[in-house]
Design a protein around this motif. Sequence first.
Motif, PDB file in Angstrom:
ATOM      1  N   UNK A 119      50.200 -46.458 -40.438  1.00 55.22           N
ATOM      2  CA  UNK A 119      51.469 -45.756 -40.257  1.00 55.22           C
ATOM      3  C   UNK A 119      51.380 -44.746 -39.114  1.00 55.22           C
ATOM      4  N   UNK A 120      50.294 -43.977 -39.078  1.00 53.90           N
ATOM      5  CA  UNK A 120      50.110 -43.000 -38.002  1.00 53.90           C
ATOM      6  C   UNK A 120      49.987 -43.672 -36.643  1.00 53.90           C
ATOM      7  N   UNK A 121      49.199 -44.750 -36.598  1.00 55.88           N
ATOM      8  CA  UNK A 121      48.950 -45.419 -35.326  1.00 55.88           C
ATOM      9  C   UNK A 121      50.172 -46.215 -34.882  1.00 55.88           C
ATOM     10  N   UNK A 122      50.930 -46.745 -35.812  1.00 54.10           N
ATOM     11  CA  UNK A 122      52.192 -47.401 -35.449  1.00 54.10           C
ATOM     12  C   UNK A 122      53.143 -46.416 -34.784  1.00 54.10           C
ATOM     13  N   UNK A 123      53.210 -45.210 -35.323  1.00 50.54           N
ATOM     14  CA  UNK A 123      54.084 -44.195 -34.750  1.00 50.54           C
ATOM     15  C   UNK A 123      53.612 -43.846 -33.335  1.00 50.54           C
ATOM     16  N   UNK A 124      52.295 -43.707 -33.178  1.00 52.10           N
ATOM     17  CA  UNK A 124      51.758 -43.432 -31.850  1.00 52.10           C
ATOM     18  C   UNK A 124      52.051 -44.577 -30.886  1.00 52.10           C
TER      19      UNK A 124
ATOM     20  N   UNK B 278      33.343 -35.128 -17.917  1.00 51.43           N
ATOM     21  CA  UNK B 278      34.733 -35.533 -18.125  1.00 51.43           C
ATOM     22  C   UNK B 278      35.437 -34.435 -18.923  1.00 51.43           C
ATOM     23  N   UNK B 279      36.636 -34.055 -18.492  1.00 52.91           N
ATOM     24  CA  UNK B 279      37.380 -32.988 -19.149  1.00 52.91           C
ATOM     25  C   UNK B 279      38.592 -33.587 -19.854  1.00 52.91           C
ATOM     26  N   UNK B 280      38.722 -33.283 -21.137  1.00 52.69           N
ATOM     27  CA  UNK B 280      39.812 -33.812 -21.945  1.00 52.69           C
ATOM     28  C   UNK B 280      40.795 -32.692 -22.254  1.00 52.69           C
ATOM     29  N   UNK B 281      42.065 -32.913 -21.933  1.00 46.66           N
ATOM     30  CA  UNK B 281      43.083 -31.875 -22.064  1.00 46.66           C
ATOM     31  C   UNK B 281      43.997 -32.165 -23.247  1.00 46.66           C
ATOM     32  N   UNK B 282      44.191 -31.130 -24.071  1.00 45.09           N
ATOM     33  CA  UNK B 282      45.036 -31.210 -25.261  1.00 45.09           C
ATOM     34  C   UNK B 282      46.340 -30.453 -25.021  1.00 45.09           C
ATOM     35  N   UNK B 283      47.081 -30.239 -26.095  1.00 40.64           N
ATOM     36  CA  UNK B 283      48.356 -29.540 -25.988  1.00 40.64           C
ATOM     37  C   UNK B 283      48.235 -28.137 -25.438  1.00 40.64           C
TER      38      UNK B 283
ATOM     39  N   UNK C 245      39.193 -37.268 -16.164  1.00 35.33           N
ATOM     40  CA  UNK C 245      40.233 -36.637 -16.976  1.00 35.33           C
ATOM     41  C   UNK C 245      40.647 -37.534 -18.138  1.00 35.33           C
ATOM     42  N   UNK C 246      40.721 -36.932 -19.330  1.00 29.50           N
ATOM     43  CA  UNK C 246      41.239 -37.597 -20.510  1.00 29.50           C
ATOM     44  C   UNK C 246      42.376 -36.763 -21.094  1.00 29.50           C
ATOM     45  N   UNK C 247      43.186 -37.418 -21.925  1.00 26.96           N
ATOM     46  CA  UNK C 247      44.268 -36.748 -22.636  1.00 26.96           C
ATOM     47  C   UNK C 247      44.023 -36.916 -24.135  1.00 26.96           C
ATOM     48  N   UNK C 248      44.243 -35.848 -24.879  1.00 26.44           N
ATOM     49  CA  UNK C 248      44.025 -35.883 -26.324  1.00 26.44           C
ATOM     50  C   UNK C 248      45.074 -35.038 -27.027  1.00 26.44           C
ATOM     51  N   UNK C 249      45.101 -35.177 -28.355  1.00 27.25           N
ATOM     52  CA  UNK C 249      45.970 -34.301 -29.153  1.00 27.25           C
ATOM     53  C   UNK C 249      45.188 -33.267 -29.944  1.00 27.25           C
ATOM     54  N   UNK C 250      43.978 -33.611 -30.413  1.00 28.15           N
ATOM     55  CA  UNK C 250      43.264 -32.798 -31.405  1.00 28.15           C
ATOM     56  C   UNK C 250      44.142 -32.610 -32.638  1.00 28.15           C
ATOM     57  N   UNK C 251      45.019 -33.592 -32.888  1.00 27.54           N
ATOM     58  CA  UNK C 251      45.924 -33.513 -34.043  1.00 27.54           C
ATOM     59  C   UNK C 251      45.108 -33.427 -35.338  1.00 27.54           C
TER      60      UNK C 251
ATOM     61  N   UNK D   7      52.131 -37.396 -30.048  1.00 27.75           N
ATOM     62  CA  UNK D   7      52.496 -36.238 -29.237  1.00 27.75           C
ATOM     63  C   UNK D   7      51.682 -36.145 -27.940  1.00 27.75           C
ATOM     64  N   UNK D   8      50.671 -36.975 -27.778  1.00 25.94           N
ATOM     65  CA  UNK D   8      49.999 -37.060 -26.475  1.00 25.94           C
ATOM     66  C   UNK D   8      50.992 -37.469 -25.396  1.00 25.94           C
ATOM     67  N   UNK D   9      52.039 -38.137 -25.791  1.00 21.22           N
ATOM     68  CA  UNK D   9      53.133 -38.496 -24.886  1.00 21.22           C
ATOM     69  C   UNK D   9      53.679 -37.247 -24.195  1.00 21.22           C
ATOM     70  N   UNK D  10      53.919 -36.192 -24.951  1.00 18.33           N
ATOM     71  CA  UNK D  10      54.461 -34.951 -24.388  1.00 18.33           C
ATOM     72  C   UNK D  10      53.467 -34.302 -23.426  1.00 18.33           C
ATOM     73  N   UNK D  11      52.190 -34.326 -23.795  1.00 15.15           N
ATOM     74  CA  UNK D  11      51.173 -33.720 -22.933  1.00 15.15           C
ATOM     75  C   UNK D  11      51.066 -34.458 -21.610  1.00 15.15           C
TER      76      UNK D  11
END
Length: 281
Positions: free
Chosen positions: A40-45, A190-195, A219-225, A242-246
């Motif tokens: 369910x979580x991954x489908x939403x993502x 490598x630097x991973x950026x969150x919200x 560069x990576x993108x993450x949520x740390x949700x 929400x990684x979409x917003x970042x």
Amino acid sequence: MSKKDKKERPPMPEALPAPAVDAHTHLDACGAKTAEDVRELVDRAHAAGITRVVTVADDIEAANWAAEAATWDDRVFAAVALHPTRAKDFTDADRRVLEELAERPRVVAIGETGLDYYWDFSPPEPQHEAFRWHIDLAKRTGKPLMIHDRDAHEDILRILTEEGSPETVIFHCFSGDAEFARACVDRGYVLSFAGTATFRNANAVGLREAARLVPVEQMLIETDAPFLTPHPFRGRPNEPYCANYTLRDLAELRGADLAELIVATTATAERVFRLDQVAAS
């Protein structure tokens, strides 16, 4: 923001123009327990364009769960370690569990490990010892080292130098300024950026400058949700979608084409985590 708003997830954004990876999330802390919960979580993502996620452990129970959850859905991968705030309780039995889990093909990183001087749950000495052990495990397994660094920049770099860095080092939820970012980039990290990189408060100025200058190849993108929900939804529950917003915020910050930034950071994730190799195994 009302109390009701704080309990609600941010609205679903328009899907991204290319598939992206959430390089660091905690699906269990987002409420997932079963394979159905994970799906369910991954489908939403996935609906938002975040088509793969790395779910990360912070203790032994979470490590066992993450490694298992990564077998429930092909879009999920895992990272295992003991969080530095728990280092004072690190036992030989814990080490044996992590060594076994780290060998599993869908466990793609050793993390999150490192140093945390903000909280006082574990003194520095056991944190240093545990961090050194995880560095060695990353080198023995050939998997990336995923670092938690809170108020510990200098000691993190010092210990990495003393022990010798693994082939790939990822600073999860990068928290430094432009100067520290350059020092890490120069070392090949490598630097991973969150919200946090989208926040607009004064403390985020240096971090946003760092996010502007890091090469996309590092560069990576993450949520740390479920933590660190990106602007303008700070304070609400976070999820991988929400990684979409970042990504949108950082594309604007960098003056980059959104699709190009997504493709580049996804390529970085595929390379450092060897996702295609894992999928083929």
